[in-house]
Design an enzyme around this catalytic site. Structure first.
Site, mmCIF file in Angstrom:
data_model
loop_
_atom_site.group_PDB
_atom_site.id
_atom_site.type_symbol
_atom_site.label_atom_id
_atom_site.label_comp_id
_atom_site.label_asym_id
_atom_site.label_seq_id
_atom_site.Cartn_x
_atom_site.Cartn_y
_atom_site.Cartn_z
ATOM 1 N N ARG A 11 0.741 -1.139 0.098
ATOM 2 C CA ARG A 11 -0.041 0.061 0.107
ATOM 3 C C ARG A 11 0.808 1.255 -0.051
ATOM 4 O O ARG A 11 0.541 2.209 -0.804
ATOM 5 C CB ARG A 11 -0.941 0.163 1.307
ATOM 6 N N THR A 12 1.738 1.355 1.072
ATOM 7 C CA THR A 12 2.462 2.581 1.175
ATOM 8 C C THR A 12 3.267 3.055 -0.123
ATOM 9 O O THR A 12 3.000 4.100 -0.653
ATOM 10 C CB THR A 12 3.359 2.699 2.354
ATOM 11 N N LYS A 57 25.535 -3.490 -0.239
ATOM 12 C CA LYS A 57 27.061 -3.559 -0.328
ATOM 13 C C LYS A 57 27.693 -2.577 0.955
ATOM 14 O O LYS A 57 28.612 -2.497 0.740
ATOM 15 C CB LYS A 57 27.544 -2.900 -1.583
ATOM 16 N N ARG A 66 10.734 3.886 3.417
ATOM 17 C CA ARG A 66 10.789 3.073 4.782
ATOM 18 C C ARG A 66 11.998 2.194 4.747
ATOM 19 O O ARG A 66 12.610 1.987 4.028
ATOM 20 C CB ARG A 66 9.745 1.960 4.156
ATOM 21 N N HIS A 117 4.663 5.934 11.574
ATOM 22 C CA HIS A 117 4.167 5.549 10.182
ATOM 23 C C HIS A 117 3.186 6.714 9.975
ATOM 24 O O HIS A 117 1.880 6.703 10.067
ATOM 25 C CB HIS A 117 3.406 4.324 9.906
#
Ligand code: CP
Length: 316
Positions: free
Chosen positions: A51-52, A80, A101, A129
């Site tokens: 969703r986000t 890396k 995120r 959030h």
């Protein structure tokens, strides 16, 4: 307003402005289809999302802008050993705004401290959030008609659920809010949320273990899944994962105008039979998320609101 890392980075007036703009966008989508022409959103997702990430990308595309980014750490140079700060410094050369995120709490804050373009926290570990909070506020505003004088039950994993922490933090700023926190003992709201937010805010709260005892008092029931990825061992997850399953039998004791929200994804904490009940709003809630992210990005990028204003600007 530059970055959005914590819901309280926004004043109540700024939140009200974002929700009002989202309402105007919902009412006349075509009027906003060019406002971000030439702007680029970078979605830096070091943790899974449906969703986000997709609602951010759909939001920017619907505003006429473009998107670039990655959807897992493994496909970025984080694999890396590149730091979040260096990643952000590079991405600001390619994009106008970042949505990030990350599994580590504070990672989007670190990114924001190293760039001069807006950074939006799209979920940091078990912490916050804020754009889900804006989604939830728009849903409550549209479906309940107010952001005050509400009894809200949060149910499930209140320990690791960042959407719960964020929304509690925000709702405490409105008058007449009563929280009923429904969870097993092991998954209660963390002490820091109680001490820094609940004990200092306007809202009152109580903690209970049985949903059936309180469901009839609620205006909003905010269900959450048990967050498997944040548990230290699988045994505890398996023991707690089915603590609450909302079904039609439990809903029999609820108000006729209860609003059932869930940030999603759902696992099995809401039985699918509930989906056809008019009180189930979680899929509509996910749609509100796109509109509120359109409004948020317009504000952070300081974009003129109407296409005709853009045209007028171009004409000089
Ligand atoms: N609500 C939410 O954050 O969903 P995703 O994890 O799918 O983005």
């Amino acid at each position: 307003m530059k970055h959005l890392i914590d819901p309280t980075d926004l004043t109540l007036q700024e939140i009200d402005d974002i929700l009002s703009l989202a309402e105007r966008i919902m009412a006349d989508r075509s009027a906003y289809s060019e406002v971000a022409r030439g702007k680029k959103l970078a979605t830096l997702f070091f943790e899974p999302s449906t969703r986000t990430r997709l609602s951010f990308e759909a939001a920017m595309l619907e505003l006429g802008g473009s998107v670039l980014g990655f959807s897992e750490a493994a496909s970025s140079s984080a694999s890396k050993g590149e730091s979040v700060a260096d990643t952000a410094r590079v991405v600001e050369k390619y994009a106008d705004i970042i949505a990030m995120r990350h599994p580590k709490e504070g990672a989007p804050l670190v990114a924001s401290m190293n760039v001069s373009i807006p950074v939006i926290n799209a979920g940091d570990g078990g912490h916050l959030h804020p754009t889900q909070t804006l989604t939830d506020l728009l849903t409550i505003q549209e479906e309940c008609g107010r952001l005050k004088d509400l009894t809200i039950g949060f149910c499930g994993d209140l320990k690791f659920g960042r959407t719960v922490h964020s929304l509690i933090k925000q709702l405490c700023r409105y008058p007449g809010i009563h929280f009923i926190l429904i969870s097993p003992l092991e998954l209660r709201v963390p002490d820091y949320i109680k001490e820094e937010v609940l004990d200092r805010g306007n809202a009152d709260y109580r903690e209970v273990e049985r949903m059936e005892d309180v469901i009839g008092k609620l205006d909003i029931l905010y269900m959450t899944r048990v967050q498997r990825e944040r548990f230290f061992n699988e045994e505890d997850y398996l023991r707690l994962k089915d603590s609450y399953i909302l079904d039609m039998q439990k809903l029999a004791g609820a108000k006729a105008d209860l609003k059932i929200l869930h940030p999603l994804p759902r696992v099995n904490e809401i039985s699918v039979e509930v989906d056809k009940d008019p009180r189930a709003l979680y899929f509509k809630q996910a749609e509100y998320g796109k509109f509120v992210r359109m409004a948020l990005m317009m504000k952070l990028l300081d974009l003129p609101e109407r296409q005709k204003e853009v045209a007028a600007d171009a004409e000089g």
